[in-house]
Scaffold this motif. Sequence first.
Motif, mmCIF file in Angstrom:
data_model
loop_
_atom_site.group_PDB
_atom_site.id
_atom_site.type_symbol
_atom_site.label_atom_id
_atom_site.label_comp_id
_atom_site.label_asym_id
_atom_site.label_seq_id
_atom_site.Cartn_x
_atom_site.Cartn_y
_atom_site.Cartn_z
ATOM 1 N N GLU A 153 50.126 65.626 80.632
ATOM 2 C CA GLU A 153 49.926 65.926 82.041
ATOM 3 C C GLU A 153 50.923 66.954 82.578
ATOM 4 O OE1 GLU A 153 50.126 62.197 83.987
ATOM 5 O OE2 GLU A 153 52.278 61.917 83.667
ATOM 6 N N GLU A 154 51.965 67.288 81.813
ATOM 7 C CA GLU A 154 52.918 68.320 82.226
ATOM 8 C C GLU A 154 52.380 69.726 81.973
ATOM 9 O OE1 GLU A 154 56.265 66.321 79.889
ATOM 10 O OE2 GLU A 154 57.327 67.216 81.575
ATOM 11 N N ILE A 155 51.357 69.829 81.141
ATOM 12 C CA ILE A 155 50.804 71.130 80.752
ATOM 13 C C ILE A 155 49.750 71.560 81.764
ATOM 14 C CG2 ILE A 155 49.589 72.408 78.955
ATOM 15 C CD1 ILE A 155 50.676 70.309 76.958
ATOM 16 N N ASN A 156 49.844 72.809 82.230
ATOM 17 C CA ASN A 156 48.848 73.305 83.175
ATOM 18 C C ASN A 156 48.313 74.668 82.743
ATOM 19 O OD1 ASN A 156 50.728 75.315 84.073
ATOM 20 N ND2 ASN A 156 51.675 73.785 85.419
ATOM 21 N N GLN A 157 47.410 75.211 83.542
ATOM 22 C CA GLN A 157 46.753 76.469 83.197
ATOM 23 C C GLN A 157 47.742 77.627 83.081
ATOM 24 O OE1 GLN A 157 43.443 77.544 85.722
ATOM 25 N NE2 GLN A 157 43.546 79.669 85.084
ATOM 26 N N PHE A 158 48.785 77.610 83.922
ATOM 27 C CA PHE A 158 49.780 78.683 83.872
ATOM 28 C C PHE A 158 50.450 78.743 82.502
ATOM 29 C CE2 PHE A 158 54.273 79.945 84.354
ATOM 30 C CZ PHE A 158 54.078 81.256 84.744
ATOM 31 N N HIS A 159 50.859 77.599 81.964
ATOM 32 C CA HIS A 159 51.489 77.558 80.638
ATOM 33 C C HIS A 159 50.556 78.148 79.584
ATOM 34 C CE1 HIS A 159 53.634 73.851 82.419
ATOM 35 N NE2 HIS A 159 54.468 74.867 82.467
ATOM 36 N N GLU A 208 60.066 78.926 75.986
ATOM 37 C CA GLU A 208 59.950 79.635 77.257
ATOM 38 C C GLU A 208 60.137 78.751 78.490
ATOM 39 O OE1 GLU A 208 59.604 83.270 75.501
ATOM 40 O OE2 GLU A 208 59.821 82.807 77.626
ATOM 41 N N PHE A 209 59.857 77.441 78.336
ATOM 42 C CA PHE A 209 59.929 76.561 79.499
ATOM 43 C C PHE A 209 60.878 75.380 79.299
ATOM 44 C CE2 PHE A 209 56.638 78.631 81.876
ATOM 45 C CZ PHE A 209 55.776 79.154 80.927
ATOM 46 N N ASP A 210 61.528 75.352 78.128
ATOM 47 C CA ASP A 210 62.529 74.324 77.818
ATOM 48 C C ASP A 210 61.987 72.902 77.823
ATOM 49 O OD1 ASP A 210 65.873 75.405 78.771
ATOM 50 O OD2 ASP A 210 64.446 76.212 77.372
ATOM 51 N N TYR A 211 60.712 72.727 77.512
ATOM 52 C CA TYR A 211 60.179 71.387 77.331
ATOM 53 C C TYR A 211 60.648 70.849 75.986
ATOM 54 C CZ TYR A 211 56.859 71.771 81.233
ATOM 55 O OH TYR A 211 56.294 71.889 82.470
ATOM 56 N N GLU A 212 61.027 69.589 75.940
ATOM 57 C CA GLU A 212 61.360 68.950 74.667
ATOM 58 C C GLU A 212 60.067 68.518 73.997
ATOM 59 O OE1 GLU A 212 65.261 69.728 74.803
ATOM 60 O OE2 GLU A 212 64.224 68.693 73.170
ATOM 61 N N ILE A 213 59.825 68.996 72.789
ATOM 62 C CA ILE A 213 58.548 68.748 72.119
ATOM 63 C C ILE A 213 58.297 67.258 71.916
ATOM 64 C CG2 ILE A 213 57.236 69.137 69.993
ATOM 65 C CD1 ILE A 213 58.618 71.838 69.746
ATOM 66 N N GLU A 214 59.337 66.516 71.560
ATOM 67 C CA GLU A 214 59.165 65.090 71.268
ATOM 68 C C GLU A 214 58.767 64.292 72.507
ATOM 69 O OE1 GLU A 214 59.591 65.556 67.336
ATOM 70 O OE2 GLU A 214 59.173 63.632 68.322
#
Length: 311
Positions: free
Chosen positions: A57-63, A46-52
């Motif tokens: 610190e990129e993760i927030n309450q909205f996610h 949904e947000f195109d973050y690369e898992i690896e």
Amino acid sequence: MIKNLKYKQAVKSFLKYLLAERGYSELTIKEYNQDLDLFARYLNKEFDYEIESLEIEEINQFHLSEFLSDIILINDNSAATRNRKLYSLRSFFNFLVKRNFINNNPTLSIESTKTNLRSEPIYLNADDIRNYLNAIKNYNSKNQSRDLAINKMFLYCGLRISELVNLNIDELDYEDSSIKFYGKGNKERYVPLHQEVISAIKNYLPDRNKIKTSNHDAKKALFLSNRGNRISVRTVQTMVKKYAKRAGVRNAEKVTPHKLRHTFASILYKETKDLRVLQELLGHSNLSTTQIYTHTDKEQRKNAVDQLPEL
């Protein structure tokens, strides 16, 4: 607080903690691991973050809130399943705070679901849509034609954000008024284009062609950033919220590309009542996923009650 801590490394440390210090069974630890892995895959989809390379610190309450909402809205899970996943995530972030890996637990303000009622998808009403599109048209920006084309594709095509940013110019078929591309699960998707979308894209392309592309991938891309790269998921997310705020849409902070997809689906079902067509257009594998759009809006409910005879 540890800078640049990778999500996967944090999960590995957490699972060790559950085994060595808390004495949890292998089965329980496996369930925690599955929940955390599901969340990582959601961030990727949904947000195109690369898992690896994903950092804590990129993760927030909205996610986290979006993930837990879609557990029910999209994945058709029960409230109990949603609450269990919330507990897994809360325990994980509590551990990170306890180890001084992060300063705050972003899950603490997220409430558990108290009932087993299934929520209806959030979508914009007709007035919201008009105000939203007018906000784009009235905003003096060099990206106006691009932003209008993007938002009309969400509202008239119901694309996922990952599908939209990955669209290439050669996937447009003007003769057939359609786009054909590979969507979620690498499945081929065929989506007809409304005349509003075709007009918006044709209006955007001259502006797009003025941008000097920075690499081979950007040359293929339909939507570009000002720097000549393929437009990013974050740029689109930020843009959607900006126009929602300018339009005065209620709860503008909660308006996302995913909510625009819900809007497309809700309107199309209201007009056609055809779940099979909606399933194909949304790219859902299972019809049960599409059935969340069979709700009726408040105005329909009021009209139905008004039509009851006097008793």
